[in-house]
Scaffold this active site. Structure first.
Site, PDB file in Angstrom:
ATOM      1  N   CYS A   1     -20.861  24.651  36.292  1.00  0.00           N
ATOM      2  CA  CYS A   1     -20.156  25.338  34.991  1.00  0.00           C
ATOM      3  C   CYS A   1     -20.299  26.828  34.835  1.00  0.00           C
ATOM      4  O   CYS A   1     -20.123  27.652  33.861  1.00  0.00           O
ATOM      5  CB  CYS A   1     -20.914  24.774  33.687  1.00  0.00           C
ATOM      6  SG  CYS A   1     -20.543  22.946  33.491  1.00  0.00           S
TER       7      CYS A   1
ATOM      8  N   LYS B   1     -22.436  16.247  21.697  1.00  0.00           N
ATOM      9  CA  LYS B   1     -21.959  15.574  22.662  1.00  0.00           C
ATOM     10  C   LYS B   1     -23.017  15.142  23.298  1.00  0.00           C
ATOM     11  O   LYS B   1     -23.928  15.864  23.834  1.00  0.00           O
ATOM     12  CB  LYS B   1     -21.051  16.342  23.555  1.00  0.00           C
ATOM     13  CG  LYS B   1     -20.327  15.857  24.663  1.00  0.00           C
ATOM     14  CD  LYS B   1     -19.489  16.672  25.413  1.00  0.00           C
ATOM     15  CE  LYS B   1     -19.075  16.285  26.760  1.00  0.00           C
ATOM     16  NZ  LYS B   1     -18.539  17.289  27.455  1.00  0.00           N
TER      17      LYS B   1
ATOM     18  N   LYS C   1     -24.747  20.049  23.488  1.00  0.00           N
ATOM     19  CA  LYS C   1     -24.203  19.168  24.569  1.00  0.00           C
ATOM     20  C   LYS C   1     -25.325  18.811  25.608  1.00  0.00           C
ATOM     21  O   LYS C   1     -26.297  19.775  25.876  1.00  0.00           O
ATOM     22  CB  LYS C   1     -23.492  19.970  25.331  1.00  0.00           C
ATOM     23  CG  LYS C   1     -22.623  19.225  26.563  1.00  0.00           C
ATOM     24  CD  LYS C   1     -21.508  19.824  27.328  1.00  0.00           C
ATOM     25  CE  LYS C   1     -21.167  19.086  28.535  1.00  0.00           C
ATOM     26  NZ  LYS C   1     -20.101  20.142  29.261  1.00  0.00           N
TER      27      LYS C   1
ATOM     28  N   TYR D   1     -11.031   8.973  23.676  1.00  0.00           N
ATOM     29  CA  TYR D   1     -10.018   8.558  24.582  1.00  0.00           C
ATOM     30  C   TYR D   1      -9.273   7.337  23.912  1.00  0.00           C
ATOM     31  O   TYR D   1      -8.243   6.740  24.277  1.00  0.00           O
ATOM     32  CB  TYR D   1     -10.935   8.179  25.873  1.00  0.00           C
ATOM     33  CG  TYR D   1     -11.207   9.510  26.520  1.00  0.00           C
ATOM     34  CD1 TYR D   1     -10.568  10.209  27.218  1.00  0.00           C
ATOM     35  CD2 TYR D   1     -12.673   9.320  26.637  1.00  0.00           C
ATOM     36  CE1 TYR D   1     -11.257  11.198  27.930  1.00  0.00           C
ATOM     37  CE2 TYR D   1     -13.279  10.549  27.127  1.00  0.00           C
ATOM     38  CZ  TYR D   1     -12.624  11.480  27.779  1.00  0.00           C
ATOM     39  OH  TYR D   1     -13.152  12.692  28.044  1.00  0.00           O
TER      40      TYR D   1
ATOM     41  N   ARG E   1     -16.384  12.892  35.013  1.00  0.00           N
ATOM     42  CA  ARG E   1     -16.602  13.814  36.405  1.00  0.00           C
ATOM     43  C   ARG E   1     -15.589  13.082  37.566  1.00  0.00           C
ATOM     44  O   ARG E   1     -15.225  13.728  38.504  1.00  0.00           O
ATOM     45  CB  ARG E   1     -18.130  13.708  36.782  1.00  0.00           C
ATOM     46  CG  ARG E   1     -18.989  14.765  35.805  1.00  0.00           C
ATOM     47  CD  ARG E   1     -20.206  14.977  36.014  1.00  0.00           C
ATOM     48  NE  ARG E   1     -20.885  15.603  34.791  1.00  0.00           N
ATOM     49  CZ  ARG E   1     -22.166  16.068  34.875  1.00  0.00           C
ATOM     50  NH1 ARG E   1     -22.935  15.347  35.837  1.00  0.00           N
ATOM     51  NH2 ARG E   1     -22.775  16.441  33.822  1.00  0.00           N
TER      52      ARG E   1
ATOM     53  N   GLU F   1     -29.582  25.478  18.699  1.00  0.00           N
ATOM     54  CA  GLU F   1     -28.168  26.015  19.134  1.00  0.00           C
ATOM     55  C   GLU F   1     -27.161  26.093  18.415  1.00  0.00           C
ATOM     56  O   GLU F   1     -26.245  26.893  18.551  1.00  0.00           O
ATOM     57  CB  GLU F   1     -28.002  24.757  20.547  1.00  0.00           C
ATOM     58  CG  GLU F   1     -28.982  24.724  21.647  1.00  0.00           C
ATOM     59  CD  GLU F   1     -28.276  25.920  22.611  1.00  0.00           C
ATOM     60  OE1 GLU F   1     -27.319  26.798  22.401  1.00  0.00           O
ATOM     61  OE2 GLU F   1     -28.616  26.087  23.891  1.00  0.00           O
TER      62      GLU F   1
ATOM     63  N   CYS G   1     -16.359  24.289  35.545  1.00  0.00           N
ATOM     64  CA  CYS G   1     -16.599  22.987  36.400  1.00  0.00           C
ATOM     65  C   CYS G   1     -15.631  22.499  37.118  1.00  0.00           C
ATOM     66  O   CYS G   1     -15.716  21.679  38.201  1.00  0.00           O
ATOM     67  CB  CYS G   1     -17.644  21.931  35.828  1.00  0.00           C
ATOM     68  SG  CYS G   1     -17.187  21.230  34.403  1.00  0.00           S
TER      69      CYS G   1
ATOM     70  N   ARG H   1     -27.178  19.420  36.036  1.00  0.00           N
ATOM     71  CA  ARG H   1     -26.750  20.528  34.976  1.00  0.00           C
ATOM     72  C   ARG H   1     -27.891  20.901  33.999  1.00  0.00           C
ATOM     73  O   ARG H   1     -27.884  21.297  32.863  1.00  0.00           O
ATOM     74  CB  ARG H   1     -25.549  20.117  34.262  1.00  0.00           C
ATOM     75  CG  ARG H   1     -24.467  19.914  34.999  1.00  0.00           C
ATOM     76  CD  ARG H   1     -23.442  20.096  34.129  1.00  0.00           C
ATOM     77  NE  ARG H   1     -22.056  19.266  34.565  1.00  0.00           N
ATOM     78  CZ  ARG H   1     -21.341  19.580  35.459  1.00  0.00           C
ATOM     79  NH1 ARG H   1     -21.615  20.481  36.367  1.00  0.00           N
ATOM     80  NH2 ARG H   1     -20.267  18.800  35.837  1.00  0.00           N
TER      81      ARG H   1
HETATM   82  C1  PBG Z   1     -17.293  20.224  31.060  1.00  0.00           C
HETATM   83  C2  PBG Z   1     -17.074  19.052  30.400  1.00  0.00           C
HETATM   84  C3  PBG Z   1     -17.579  17.560  30.615  1.00  0.00           C
HETATM   85  C4  PBG Z   1     -17.006  16.909  29.695  1.00  0.00           C
HETATM   86  C5  PBG Z   1     -16.199  17.467  28.917  1.00  0.00           C
HETATM   87  N1  PBG Z   1     -16.274  18.981  29.306  1.00  0.00           N
HETATM   88  C6  PBG Z   1     -18.639  17.117  31.570  1.00  0.00           C
HETATM   89  C7  PBG Z   1     -19.722  17.654  31.861  1.00  0.00           C
HETATM   90  O1  PBG Z   1     -20.414  18.565  31.362  1.00  0.00           O
HETATM   91  O2  PBG Z   1     -20.135  17.170  33.049  1.00  0.00           O
HETATM   92  C8  PBG Z   1     -17.367  15.357  29.382  1.00  0.00           C
HETATM   93  C9  PBG Z   1     -16.518  14.672  28.803  1.00  0.00           C
HETATM   94  C10 PBG Z   1     -16.585  13.121  28.706  1.00  0.00           C
HETATM   95  O3  PBG Z   1     -17.441  12.536  29.552  1.00  0.00           O
HETATM   96  O4  PBG Z   1     -15.934  12.461  28.422  1.00  0.00           O
HETATM   97  N2  PBG Z   1     -16.176  20.972  31.323  1.00  0.00           N
END
Ligand code: PBG
Length: 328
Positions: free
Chosen positions: A134, A252, A199, A317, A209, A237, A126, A221
């Site tokens: 993705c 996540k 996820k 973070y 994003r 999953e 992505c 998504r």
């Molecule tokens: C996709 C990816 C995402 C995040 C990590 N890897 C975003 C998505 O699925 O849109 C999100 C991480 C975050 O929000 O801190 N490569």
């Protein structure tokens, strides 16, 4: 007067009486070793520009990230997860598999200067596609199996650059098996896989994003990320990914999904990671800047709670500022 006229025998407050007894009976602790720090890299020279919706989080260029890595190592943070943002995005995300791609270059540079830094790479399309999805688009949909072939190339290019662990985040069916197979065929048997196994299609990814410029340009998504209403599907999953060879399972987001962390932990003997995502970070920063909450205390409570829920690894973070204060 009879001080115990209610005849209370059971008084849990005895164990909360002062700081020492509270520390003695505390069940869960957060340590720097629980944390993984995400870093964003894009082309440029001496770049360190703050992401507006994520105060304290920056875009780095491949040269300036070396300084950042050095300071992380000094803080005892010797593990990062890397996200690359290429200049050129195209339909098939070609920068993602190029030997001279932004991520490949950065992995090589960090590893040659700081081999002790453990590097995890995000494996997804992505950030590299102009449509922001993705996977490979065919007939306006993400084609699962065409995407698997791409992901295999992507992980091999990361492996050749020297990555320690790959973290596929695209929620494609069969992605862990396909990636394990490719790594093993190329003899990268020691590179481990942390699967974004569970996820959810979440609005908490909003600030990320912006940072990765990866907002889908059409649709959303939900054809591949999970529905927030589902629990049993999360276990399905997780089990599939373990069978396919995942070494670590991730849930996540974290904050709104602690029940899921707890349940995945209960059905697996592999380490569980949780991603304390961008929206969780930004909300705390924003409310704290307004003086509405004590950002540091809320941060520590949230991270500890993610740990208590069952996460062995927390991607956050907040990791750097936490490590800084921990070291003081
Ligand atoms: C996709 C990816 C995402 C995040 C990590 N890897 C975003 C998505 O699925 O849109 C999100 C991480 C975050 O929000 O801190 N490569």
């Amino acid at each position: 007067m009879n001080k115990n006229k209610f005849n209370l025998v059971l008084r849990p407050r005895r164990l909360r009486k002062n700081n020492v007894i509270r520390r003695i009976v505390r069940e869960n602790f957060l340590a720097i070793d629980d944390l993984v720090y995400p870093l964003f890299v894009r082309n440029g020279i001496k770049l360190k520009s703050e992401i507006s919706s994520m105060p304290g989080v920056y875009h780095f260029s491949p040269d300036s990230i070396l300084k950042e890595v050095e300071s992380l190592l000094k803080l005892g943070l010797d593990r990062i997860i890397l996200f690359g943002i290429p200049d050129e995005k195209d339909k098939n995300g070609m920068n993602a598999i190029s030997e001279s791609g932004i991520i490949q270059q950065t992995i090589r540079d960090i590893k040659s200067r700081f081999p002790e830094m453990f590097i995890i790479s995000d494996v997804c399309m992505c950030e590299y596609t102009n449509h922001g999805h993705c996977g490979i688009i065919e007939n306006n949909e993400v084609n699962n199996d065409a995407t698997l072939l791409f992901l295999q190339k992507q992980v091999i290019s990361h492996a050749e650059a020297g990555v320690d662990m790959v973290a596929p985040s695209g929620m494609m069916d069969g992605m862990i098996g396909a990636i394990r197979k490719a790594l093993d065929e190329y003899n990268f048997i020691d590179i481990s896989i942390m699967s974004y196994a569970v996820k959810y299609a979440s609005a908490f990814y909003g600030p990320f994003r912006e940072a990765a410029e990866s907002t889908p340009q059409f649709g959303d998504r939900r054809q591949y990320q999970m529905d927030p209403g589902n629990t049993r599907e999360a276990i399905k999953e997780a089990k599939i990914d373990l069978k396919e060879g995942a070494d670590i399972l991730m849930v996540k987001p974290a904050m709104a999904y602690m029940d899921i962390i707890q349940q995945i932990k209960a059905v697996s003997f592999s380490p569980i990671a949780a991603y304390n995502v961008s929206g969780e970070y930004s909300m705390i920063k924003a409310a704290s800047q307004k003086g509405w909450i004590n950002g540091v205390k809320v941060r520590d409570e949230l991270l500890l709670s993610i740990k208590r829920a069952g996460a062995d690894i927390i991607i956050s973070y907040f990791a750097k500022e936490y490590a800084k204060e921990f070291n003081n």
